[in-house]
Scaffold this motif. Structure first.
Motif, PDB file in Angstrom:
ATOM      1  N   ARG A  19       0.820  -1.219   0.000  1.00 33.11           N
ATOM      2  CA  ARG A  19       0.000   0.000   0.000  1.00 33.11           C
ATOM      3  C   ARG A  19       0.852   1.266   0.000  1.00 33.11           C
ATOM      4  NH1 ARG A  19      -5.889  -0.079   2.558  1.00 33.11           N
ATOM      5  NH2 ARG A  19      -6.547  -2.180   1.970  1.00 33.11           N
ATOM      6  N   SER A  20       2.116   1.149   0.372  1.00 34.74           N
ATOM      7  CA  SER A  20       2.980   2.332   0.377  1.00 34.74           C
ATOM      8  C   SER A  20       3.526   2.651  -1.013  1.00 34.74           C
ATOM      9  CB  SER A  20       4.147   2.127   1.345  1.00 34.74           C
ATOM     10  OG  SER A  20       5.011   1.095   0.891  1.00 34.74           O
ATOM     11  N   SER A  21       3.402   1.718  -1.952  1.00 39.80           N
ATOM     12  CA  SER A  21       3.947   1.907  -3.292  1.00 39.80           C
ATOM     13  C   SER A  21       3.065   2.846  -4.114  1.00 39.80           C
ATOM     14  CB  SER A  21       4.072   0.563  -4.011  1.00 39.80           C
ATOM     15  OG  SER A  21       4.468   0.754  -5.360  1.00 39.80           O
ATOM     16  N   GLN A  22       3.698   3.647  -4.955  1.00 42.32           N
ATOM     17  CA  GLN A  22       2.986   4.516  -5.892  1.00 42.32           C
ATOM     18  C   GLN A  22       3.051   3.961  -7.318  1.00 42.32           C
ATOM     19  OE1 GLN A  22       1.235   7.261  -4.799  1.00 42.32           O
ATOM     20  NE2 GLN A  22       1.807   6.408  -2.799  1.00 42.32           N
ATOM     21  N   ARG A  23       3.689   2.803  -7.491  1.00 40.70           N
ATOM     22  CA  ARG A  23       3.841   2.234  -8.824  1.00 40.70           C
ATOM     23  C   ARG A  23       2.528   1.639  -9.315  1.00 40.70           C
ATOM     24  NH1 ARG A  23       8.609   1.055  -6.163  1.00 40.70           N
ATOM     25  NH2 ARG A  23       7.692  -0.853  -5.300  1.00 40.70           N
ATOM     26  N   ASP A  24       2.337   1.680 -10.630  1.00 41.42           N
ATOM     27  CA  ASP A  24       1.211   0.972 -11.222  1.00 41.42           C
ATOM     28  C   ASP A  24       1.429  -0.531 -11.068  1.00 41.42           C
ATOM     29  OD1 ASP A  24      -0.037   3.335 -11.964  1.00 41.42           O
ATOM     30  OD2 ASP A  24       0.921   3.379 -13.936  1.00 41.42           O
ATOM     31  N   ILE A  25       0.405  -1.325 -11.367  1.00 42.63           N
ATOM     32  CA  ILE A  25       0.413  -2.746 -11.046  1.00 42.63           C
ATOM     33  C   ILE A  25       0.169  -3.579 -12.302  1.00 42.63           C
ATOM     34  CG2 ILE A  25      -0.734  -4.572  -9.721  1.00 42.63           C
ATOM     35  CD1 ILE A  25      -1.483  -2.364  -7.681  1.00 42.63           C
ATOM     36  N   LEU A  26       0.989  -4.611 -12.471  1.00 44.30           N
ATOM     37  CA  LEU A  26       0.785  -5.617 -13.507  1.00 44.30           C
ATOM     38  C   LEU A  26       0.420  -6.930 -12.825  1.00 44.30           C
ATOM     39  CD1 LEU A  26       1.071  -6.950 -16.361  1.00 44.30           C
ATOM     40  CD2 LEU A  26       3.490  -7.317 -15.778  1.00 44.30           C
ATOM     41  N   CYS A  27      -0.678  -7.557 -13.267  1.00 46.45           N
ATOM     42  CA  CYS A  27      -1.076  -8.868 -12.753  1.00 46.45           C
ATOM     43  C   CYS A  27      -1.194  -9.835 -13.920  1.00 46.45           C
ATOM     44  CB  CYS A  27      -2.413  -8.789 -12.024  1.00 46.45           C
ATOM     45  SG  CYS A  27      -2.372  -7.839 -10.497  1.00 46.45           S
ATOM     46  N   VAL A  28      -0.615 -11.015 -13.771  1.00 46.79           N
ATOM     47  CA  VAL A  28      -0.659 -12.032 -14.818  1.00 46.79           C
ATOM     48  C   VAL A  28      -1.211 -13.308 -14.207  1.00 46.79           C
ATOM     49  CG1 VAL A  28       0.621 -13.223 -16.622  1.00 46.79           C
ATOM     50  CG2 VAL A  28       1.409 -10.983 -15.812  1.00 46.79           C
ATOM     51  N   ALA A  29      -2.323 -13.822 -14.748  1.00 49.09           N
ATOM     52  CA  ALA A  29      -2.985 -15.001 -14.193  1.00 49.09           C
ATOM     53  C   ALA A  29      -3.188 -16.047 -15.274  1.00 49.09           C
ATOM     54  CB  ALA A  29      -4.338 -14.612 -13.594  1.00 49.09           C
ATOM     55  N   GLY A  30      -2.969 -17.298 -14.907  1.00 47.60           N
ATOM     56  CA  GLY A  30      -3.253 -18.420 -15.789  1.00 47.60           C
ATOM     57  C   GLY A  30      -4.187 -19.392 -15.098  1.00 47.60           C
ATOM     58  N   GLY A  31      -5.306 -19.752 -15.738  1.00 46.73           N
ATOM     59  CA  GLY A  31      -6.244 -20.705 -15.163  1.00 46.73           C
ATOM     60  C   GLY A  31      -6.807 -20.225 -13.840  1.00 46.73           C
ATOM     61  N   VAL A  32      -6.835 -21.142 -12.838  1.00 45.51           N
ATOM     62  CA  VAL A  32      -7.346 -20.761 -11.519  1.00 45.51           C
ATOM     63  C   VAL A  32      -6.345 -19.908 -10.749  1.00 45.51           C
ATOM     64  CG1 VAL A  32      -8.984 -22.661 -11.256  1.00 45.51           C
ATOM     65  CG2 VAL A  32      -6.598 -22.990 -10.553  1.00 45.51           C
ATOM     66  N   GLY A  33      -5.196 -19.625 -11.360  1.00 45.16           N
ATOM     67  CA  GLY A  33      -4.303 -18.620 -10.798  1.00 45.16           C
ATOM     68  C   GLY A  33      -4.952 -17.249 -10.768  1.00 45.16           C
ATOM     69  N   LEU A  34      -6.129 -17.153 -11.381  1.00 46.77           N
ATOM     70  CA  LEU A  34      -6.895 -15.904 -11.313  1.00 46.77           C
ATOM     71  C   LEU A  34      -7.315 -15.569  -9.883  1.00 46.77           C
ATOM     72  CD1 LEU A  34      -8.492 -13.598 -12.716  1.00 46.77           C
ATOM     73  CD2 LEU A  34     -10.415 -15.198 -12.873  1.00 46.77           C
ATOM     74  N   ALA A  35      -7.469 -16.587  -9.024  1.00 45.32           N
ATOM     75  CA  ALA A  35      -8.053 -16.372  -7.694  1.00 45.32           C
ATOM     76  C   ALA A  35      -7.370 -15.253  -6.909  1.00 45.32           C
ATOM     77  CB  ALA A  35      -8.049 -17.681  -6.911  1.00 45.32           C
ATOM     78  N   PRO A  36      -6.059 -15.322  -6.635  1.00 47.20           N
ATOM     79  CA  PRO A  36      -5.447 -14.243  -5.854  1.00 47.20           C
ATOM     80  C   PRO A  36      -5.405 -12.917  -6.602  1.00 47.20           C
ATOM     81  CG  PRO A  36      -3.754 -15.710  -6.668  1.00 47.20           C
ATOM     82  CD  PRO A  36      -5.074 -16.371  -6.973  1.00 47.20           C
ATOM     83  N   ILE A  37      -5.345 -12.972  -7.935  1.00 47.78           N
ATOM     84  CA  ILE A  37      -5.335 -11.739  -8.733  1.00 47.78           C
ATOM     85  C   ILE A  37      -6.675 -11.015  -8.589  1.00 47.78           C
ATOM     86  CG2 ILE A  37      -5.123 -10.801 -11.048  1.00 47.78           C
ATOM     87  CD1 ILE A  37      -2.497 -11.951  -9.805  1.00 47.78           C
ATOM     88  N   LYS A  38      -7.767 -11.764  -8.634  1.00 46.67           N
ATOM     89  CA  LYS A  38      -9.089 -11.166  -8.434  1.00 46.67           C
ATOM     90  C   LYS A  38      -9.188 -10.527  -7.047  1.00 46.67           C
ATOM     91  CE  LYS A  38     -13.990 -12.463  -8.067  1.00 46.67           C
ATOM     92  NZ  LYS A  38     -14.087 -12.401  -6.584  1.00 46.67           N
ATOM     93  N   ALA A  39      -8.639 -11.203  -6.037  1.00 48.04           N
ATOM     94  CA  ALA A  39      -8.666 -10.655  -4.682  1.00 48.04           C
ATOM     95  C   ALA A  39      -7.875  -9.352  -4.604  1.00 48.04           C
ATOM     96  CB  ALA A  39      -8.117 -11.674  -3.688  1.00 48.04           C
ATOM     97  N   LEU A  40      -6.721  -9.302  -5.263  1.00 45.84           N
ATOM     98  CA  LEU A  40      -5.914  -8.082  -5.264  1.00 45.84           C
ATOM     99  C   LEU A  40      -6.678  -6.928  -5.918  1.00 45.84           C
ATOM    100  CD1 LEU A  40      -2.407  -9.518  -6.291  1.00 45.84           C
ATOM    101  CD2 LEU A  40      -3.105  -8.734  -4.025  1.00 45.84           C
ATOM    102  N   ALA A  41      -7.368  -7.215  -7.036  1.00 44.42           N
ATOM    103  CA  ALA A  41      -8.133  -6.164  -7.717  1.00 44.42           C
ATOM    104  C   ALA A  41      -9.259  -5.651  -6.824  1.00 44.42           C
ATOM    105  CB  ALA A  41      -8.691  -6.702  -9.031  1.00 44.42           C
ATOM    106  N   GLU A  42      -9.927  -6.560  -6.112  1.00 45.21           N
ATOM    107  CA  GLU A  42     -10.998  -6.141  -5.219  1.00 45.21           C
ATOM    108  C   GLU A  42     -10.471  -5.276  -4.079  1.00 45.21           C
ATOM    109  OE1 GLU A  42     -14.048  -9.953  -5.761  1.00 45.21           O
ATOM    110  OE2 GLU A  42     -13.297  -9.399  -3.775  1.00 45.21           O
ATOM    111  N   GLU A  43      -9.315  -5.669  -3.516  1.00 41.27           N
ATOM    112  CA  GLU A  43      -8.763  -4.867  -2.428  1.00 41.27           C
ATOM    113  C   GLU A  43      -8.340  -3.491  -2.923  1.00 41.27           C
ATOM    114  OE1 GLU A  43      -4.950  -4.827   0.553  1.00 41.27           O
ATOM    115  OE2 GLU A  43      -6.111  -6.652   0.407  1.00 41.27           O
ATOM    116  N   LEU A  44      -7.699  -3.447  -4.092  1.00 41.83           N
ATOM    117  CA  LEU A  44      -7.280  -2.153  -4.632  1.00 41.83           C
ATOM    118  C   LEU A  44      -8.496  -1.257  -4.857  1.00 41.83           C
ATOM    119  CD1 LEU A  44      -4.636  -0.733  -5.537  1.00 41.83           C
ATOM    120  CD2 LEU A  44      -5.211  -1.428  -7.878  1.00 41.83           C
TER     121      LEU A  44
END
Length: 372
Positions: free
Chosen positions: A242-267
């Motif tokens: 949360r202290s970072s000002q950098r933009d974010i890249l997320c890469v998901a394959g298959g059910v690897g989407l799960a934590p990526i979706k959680a990160l997007a919701e938190e952001l």
């Protein structure tokens, strides 16, 4: 510490290619030393040894970094409370581990290696015990399945509510799950697919390729709303800075989407200035089970972009090719915080793309299913 870490990693190369034999020797010795320990493990031990050895390998890999070493092992100690492991069991496991290492390495094993592993295991067990002792939470939570949605034959999305006690986690973390009714004492880790919420509800994305995986198969084909499961303490560090000002890249394959979706919701709960670019890949369009939910998030938040890719579906109306290759076409990503989640092959290829792009390693976090 450098020499200590070198001895551990050097000695591990003597046994790394013989994990199955190492696992078999470890458990045989463990149960001879204390037959009652057999009751802590599932009736069918297939795969159990790999999880134990994976924890050992991870500990060896981080032992040269005291801060990571301490954090990882304390969380591992908290997690092992679900097995009802007691302090006395750690000493027995240490004896069995050293005996297995000596036996598999044979004449190549040295007194220096032996002492390094003794010291390492003492540090490992000390931190794990400290982590377990400091945890005021229950060893696991009972949770009721609320919803269960199938996507084809091998994928399901389910939600559950932790009962009795609040369960605190961070977006990007994972938990261990057990089905006491169907597969007692069999635990497997799954990423939580939603951000923390006041309702104590967790979402899981489960896939079992070609019918493999007992626990995943049961979660997909046998679990239904109203069933009770068990969920253990959250682990993992693929969380937002949360202290970072950098933009974010997320890469998901298959059910690897799960934590990526959680990160997007938190952001989405606090973001005002950072862009998030999500790349979501699968073999065919039918495998992109979570694309609709991602697009709903994108419609509500203009800072979020979603790029879908299929590697084996020429009729797909989107990007074609393996998702790491698609990511490379959209770079550079040198000014981003990068998160990668998926199969070992996909994660490995994506990390290579990011390294070639010049992304600093400290700006990359990943979650993989299997060993890198």
């Amino acid at each position: 510490m450098d020499d200590f870490a070198r001895l551990l990693k050097e000695s591990w190369t003597l046994v790394e290619e013989h994990r199955e034999r190492l696992s078999g020797h470890f458990y045989a010795r463990l149960f001879r030393l204390d037959p009652d320990l057999r009751n802590l493990f599932p009736a069918e031990m297939t795969g159990q040894g790999d999880r134990i050895l994976e924890a050992i390998v991870t500990a060896v890999q981080v032992v040269g970094d005291p801060e990571s070493f301490d954090e990882y092992l304390r969380s591992l100690g908290r997690d092992h409370r679900k097995y009802r492991v007691e302090a006395a069991h750690y000493e027995t496991m240490g004896v069995a581990l050293l005996d297995a290492l000596r036996s598999i390495a044979g004449g190549a094993w040295s007194l220096e290696y032996d002492q390094a592993w003794r010291d390492a295991y003492a540090a490992i067990s000390e931190r794990m015990l400290a982590g377990a002792a400091a945890d005021d939470n229950p060893p696991f939570w009972h949770a009721e399945v609320l919803t269960h949605q199938r996507y084809g034959a091998d994928t399901a999305v389910l939600t559950c509510r932790a009962l009795q006690h609040p369960l605190s986690w961070q977006a990007g973390q994972y938990v261990s799950v057990e089905l006491p009714r169907h597969l007692p004492r069999v635990w497997r880790t799954y990423s939580v697919a939603n951000a923390p919420n006041d309702d104590n509800v967790l979402e899981f994305h489960v896939r079992t390729p070609q019918g493999a995986g007992w626990l995943s198969g049961a979660l997909i084909r046998r679990v239904k709303p109203g069933d009770l499961i068990r969920v253990a303490a959250p682990m993992g560090s693929m969380t937002l800075d949360r202290s970072s000002q950098r933009d974010i890249l997320c890469v998901a394959g298959g059910v690897g989407l799960a934590p990526i979706k959680a990160l997007a919701e938190e952001l989405a709960s606090y973001n005002r200035t950072r862009w998030m670019h999500v790349f979501y890949g699968a073999r065919a369009a039918a495998d992109l089970y979570g694309l609709a939910a991602l697009r709903e998030l994108m419609a509500a938040h203009p800072w979020l972009s979603v790029t879908a890719a299929c590697s084996e579906d020429p009729d797909f109306d989107g990007e074609l090719g393996d998702v790491p290759d698609v990511v490379s076409r959209y770079g550079p990503w040198t000014t981003h915080d990068c998160y990668v989640s998926g199969s070992a092959r996909m994660v490995r290829a994506t990390l290579r793309v990011l390294a070639e792009d010049g992304v600093p390693p400290e700006h990359t976090r990943y979650d993989t299913f299997g060993n890198l």
